[in-house]
Write an enzyme that holds these catalytic residues in place. Structure first.
Site, PDB file in Angstrom:
ATOM      1  N   GLU A 100       0.814  -1.225   0.000  1.00  0.00           N
ATOM      2  CA  GLU A 100       0.000   0.000   0.000  1.00  0.00           C
ATOM      3  C   GLU A 100       0.841   1.266   0.000  1.00  0.00           C
ATOM      4  O   GLU A 100       1.769   1.421   0.789  1.00  0.00           O
ATOM      5  CB  GLU A 100      -0.940   0.012   1.220  1.00  0.00           C
ATOM      6  CG  GLU A 100      -1.867   1.204   1.254  1.00  0.00           C
ATOM      7  CD  GLU A 100      -2.922   1.110   2.344  1.00  0.00           C
ATOM      8  OE1 GLU A 100      -3.741   2.040   2.446  1.00  0.00           O
ATOM      9  OE2 GLU A 100      -2.942   0.112   3.091  1.00  0.00           O
ATOM     10  N   LYS A 116      -8.509  -1.434   0.841  1.00  0.00           N
ATOM     11  CA  LYS A 116      -9.553  -1.920   1.746  1.00  0.00           C
ATOM     12  C   LYS A 116     -10.311  -3.010   0.996  1.00  0.00           C
ATOM     13  O   LYS A 116     -10.973  -2.747   0.003  1.00  0.00           O
ATOM     14  CB  LYS A 116     -10.488  -0.785   2.169  1.00  0.00           C
ATOM     15  CG  LYS A 116     -11.360  -1.110   3.370  1.00  0.00           C
ATOM     16  CD  LYS A 116     -10.515  -1.499   4.581  1.00  0.00           C
ATOM     17  CE  LYS A 116      -9.641  -0.369   5.088  1.00  0.00           C
ATOM     18  NZ  LYS A 116      -8.802  -0.809   6.236  1.00  0.00           N
TER      19      LYS A 116
END
Length: 297
Positions: A100, A116
């Site tokens: 990420e 997510k």
């Protein structure tokens, strides 16, 4: 490739390294306590205090490791994470295999790519395609993701020219050796007079590791989590002489202290009103399993 690797050491071939002593776990949040934490968050959601909370837990213990940079190279070759980092300060080591990106700046453009939504990688192609399709169409996962995208848009708007915030990619699934992840890309044009320090202040802590609304969520995290996060869910990266930068989110990480031969692995997931506590437990197990299995091998 969409991401830019943010590793300090890359590209060296390695062979399997032995773990010198068996792994001893001396701290691990019990499953029943984690499930109760999830239910407590859901009670707070029903009361309107929060909408989504990223709840984390720690596994800590002892193992004897030598040549940590070589372990990093072996693991990053397995993980193929685009924002992997090896960091060392004295006897403290961070082996981070993050997929990420937190923030990247190139000239006046700033970009954030929150994650997510997670699914385990299956054994064959057809199963994986089914898992990817299920993740893309899962209403609960998409709702969680939308909340974080909105939170990131709001954070960036504090630093960017009004009207310049755009969602470049939305809820796109990317596959890594161990997990499929749902990722969005949000970018904007920075205000001409803004300082780099203010860009970070306006966006940290990152929404994907907190939740919404951010201030209330941080109070809930402080109340419920039994370990301090420390560097975990923080950020590591670089700033170049032209004031461009690229920073990751510190997840999928092994922290190791040589003198005491102790390690820490933390993992987390988003809890909403629609979360199934057992499924959330399985997800955090999955996220920590890659490193833990390596230590136990």
């Amino acid at each position: 490739r969409r991401h830019t690797r943010c590793a300090l050491v890359t590209g060296v071939q390695t062979c399997a390294l032995p773990i010198c002593f068996p792994v001893t776990i001396h701290k691990e949040l019990p499953r029943n306590l984690y499930l109760e934490q999830v239910r407590e968050i859901q009670r707070k959601v029903k009361e309107g205090i929060v909408y989504e909370v990223n709840l984390c837990r720690e596994i800590a213990g002892r193992v004897s490791l030598k040549n940590l940079h070589l372990h990093y190279l072996e693991l990053t070759d397995k993980a193929k994470s685009p924002f992997s980092v090896y960091f060392k300060r004295d006897k403290y080591h961070v082996l981070c295999f993050s997929p990420e990106r937190f923030l990247k700046k190139k000239d006046q453009k700033v970009i954030s790519q929150p994650i997510k939504g997670t699914r385990k990688v299956a054994a064959d192609y057809e199963q994986n395609q089914n898992l990817i399709s299920e993740l893309q169409s899962n209403e609960k996962e998409k709702a969680e993701h939308v909340m974080i995208v909105d939170l990131v848009r709001n954070d960036l708007s504090k630093s960017c020219v009004p009207g310049s915030i755009q969602v470049e990619e939305f809820c796109k699934v990317y596959s890594f050796p161990y997990v499929h992840q749902m990722i969005s890309s949000i970018h904007g044009m920075l205000k001409p007079s803004i300082q780099i320090s203010d860009v970070f202040k306006n966006a940290f802590p990152m929404g994907s590791m907190t939740g919404a609304p951010k201030i209330e969520v941080m109070k809930v995290i402080e109340e419920l989590e039994t370990s301090k996060r420390g560097l975990f869910s923080g950020s590591i990266g670089y700033i170049d002489p032209e004031q461009n930068f690229d920073f990751n989110v510190v997840i999928r990480t092994l922290e190791y202290e040589e003198n005491s031969e102790t390690f820490s692995i933390q993992s987390g997931g988003a809890i909403t009103i629609d979360s199934e506590p057992e499924a959330e437990w399985d997800e955090i197990q999955l996220k920590s399993s890659f490193i833990l299995q390596y230590l136990k091998s």
